[in-house]
Design a protein around this motif. Sequence first.
Motif, PDB file in Angstrom:
ATOM      1  N   TYR A 132      30.272  17.627 -20.649  1.00 55.57           N
ATOM      2  CA  TYR A 132      29.936  16.804 -21.814  1.00 55.57           C
ATOM      3  C   TYR A 132      31.072  16.612 -22.816  1.00 55.57           C
ATOM      4  CZ  TYR A 132      29.006  21.411 -24.020  1.00 55.57           C
ATOM      5  OH  TYR A 132      29.093  22.688 -24.493  1.00 55.57           O
ATOM      6  N   GLU A 133      32.213  17.244 -22.639  1.00 58.05           N
ATOM      7  CA  GLU A 133      33.195  17.319 -23.709  1.00 58.05           C
ATOM      8  C   GLU A 133      33.733  15.954 -24.146  1.00 58.05           C
ATOM      9  OE1 GLU A 133      36.089  20.145 -22.436  1.00 58.05           O
ATOM     10  OE2 GLU A 133      34.723  21.855 -22.662  1.00 58.05           O
ATOM     11  N   ARG A 134      34.060  15.080 -23.204  1.00 60.15           N
ATOM     12  CA  ARG A 134      34.579  13.759 -23.586  1.00 60.15           C
ATOM     13  C   ARG A 134      33.508  12.930 -24.299  1.00 60.15           C
ATOM     14  NH1 ARG A 134      38.867  11.019 -21.769  1.00 60.15           N
ATOM     15  NH2 ARG A 134      37.587   9.179 -21.286  1.00 60.15           N
TER      16      ARG A 134
ATOM     17  N   GLU B 209      31.040  14.142 -25.975  1.00 63.93           N
ATOM     18  CA  GLU B 209      30.854  14.768 -27.285  1.00 63.93           C
ATOM     19  C   GLU B 209      31.876  14.227 -28.282  1.00 63.93           C
ATOM     20  OE1 GLU B 209      32.177  18.721 -29.612  1.00 63.93           O
ATOM     21  OE2 GLU B 209      32.236  18.722 -27.416  1.00 63.93           O
ATOM     22  N   PHE B 210      33.121  14.083 -27.841  1.00 64.10           N
ATOM     23  CA  PHE B 210      34.182  13.528 -28.684  1.00 64.10           C
ATOM     24  C   PHE B 210      33.778  12.141 -29.191  1.00 64.10           C
ATOM     25  CE2 PHE B 210      37.780  10.587 -28.802  1.00 64.10           C
ATOM     26  CZ  PHE B 210      38.596  11.175 -29.773  1.00 64.10           C
ATOM     27  N   LEU B 211      33.275  11.312 -28.291  1.00 60.70           N
ATOM     28  CA  LEU B 211      32.855   9.961 -28.679  1.00 60.70           C
ATOM     29  C   LEU B 211      31.621  10.006 -29.571  1.00 60.70           C
ATOM     30  CD1 LEU B 211      33.043   6.867 -28.396  1.00 60.70           C
ATOM     31  CD2 LEU B 211      31.673   7.074 -26.297  1.00 60.70           C
ATOM     32  N   GLY B 212      30.623  10.779 -29.163  1.00 63.15           N
ATOM     33  CA  GLY B 212      29.372  10.818 -29.910  1.00 63.15           C
ATOM     34  C   GLY B 212      29.533  11.351 -31.313  1.00 63.15           C
ATOM     35  N   ASP B 213      30.452  12.296 -31.495  1.00 61.20           N
ATOM     36  CA  ASP B 213      30.729  12.828 -32.825  1.00 61.20           C
ATOM     37  C   ASP B 213      31.192  11.717 -33.760  1.00 61.20           C
ATOM     38  OD1 ASP B 213      31.400  15.047 -34.768  1.00 61.20           O
ATOM     39  OD2 ASP B 213      33.405  14.256 -34.426  1.00 61.20           O
ATOM     40  N   ARG B 214      32.061  10.846 -33.266  1.00 59.26           N
ATOM     41  CA  ARG B 214      32.562   9.741 -34.092  1.00 59.26           C
ATOM     42  C   ARG B 214      31.497   8.689 -34.336  1.00 59.26           C
ATOM     43  NH1 ARG B 214      35.745  13.785 -32.350  1.00 59.26           N
ATOM     44  NH2 ARG B 214      37.785  13.701 -33.380  1.00 59.26           N
TER      45      ARG B 214
END
Length: 222
Positions: A37-39, A41-46
């Motif tokens: 999920y890490e990539r 997560e990076f997008l979803g955080d923004r």
Amino acid sequence: MTAELATWLAATFGRAPGDPAPFERALTHGSQAAANYERLEFLGDRVLGLIMAEWLWQLFPDEPEGQLSKRFNALVTGPVCAGIARELGVRPHLRLGKQARDDGASESDNVLGDVMEALIGAWYLEAGLDAARGFVRAAWGDRVAAGAKAPQHPKSQLQEWAAAHNRRPPDYVVSDRSGPHHAPRFTVTVTIGKLATASATGANKQEAETAAAKALLEQLGG
């Protein structure tokens, strides 16, 4: 994709995704697969940050940047995201390696908060910003209250208490770190000179510092 996951995704997002792969990846921990999920997560955080900032800007047109920032920071924390993940029923659909399961990763605020952001990222890719906005507003719901006073962060509140009472600024020290890599536990001790001290534990240093500041404020009656 299992029938159970397809049903849950349709119920959570309002329809079944056209491409289930990003959602499966959003639910996959690094202990289970390299494609985790890490990539996302990076997008979803923004995406979450933009949606929340826009929402607060609209709801509180007379508030200055500082007050909006307090609201924002209180709404996008890992524990809040993890709480929403629990409410939506994410835990049964997590894909975890055996060691992560044994270590209780399905209960970890770090893991659940990251997965929640990854799911937002997956939904954004699937349906676009308007759909992501609708999902976030429905999921966060009453947490963003138009009539509520902007929360004062415990660390800021403790700093102000010390200044108002002519005391030294609070000093934070990490006194212990334990737990597995995916679910660490930090213990932080905060002191104000020789006047008072308190300790608290959290899933990350920031969370532990916040909890310690809150505990010390309660001691001081602040």
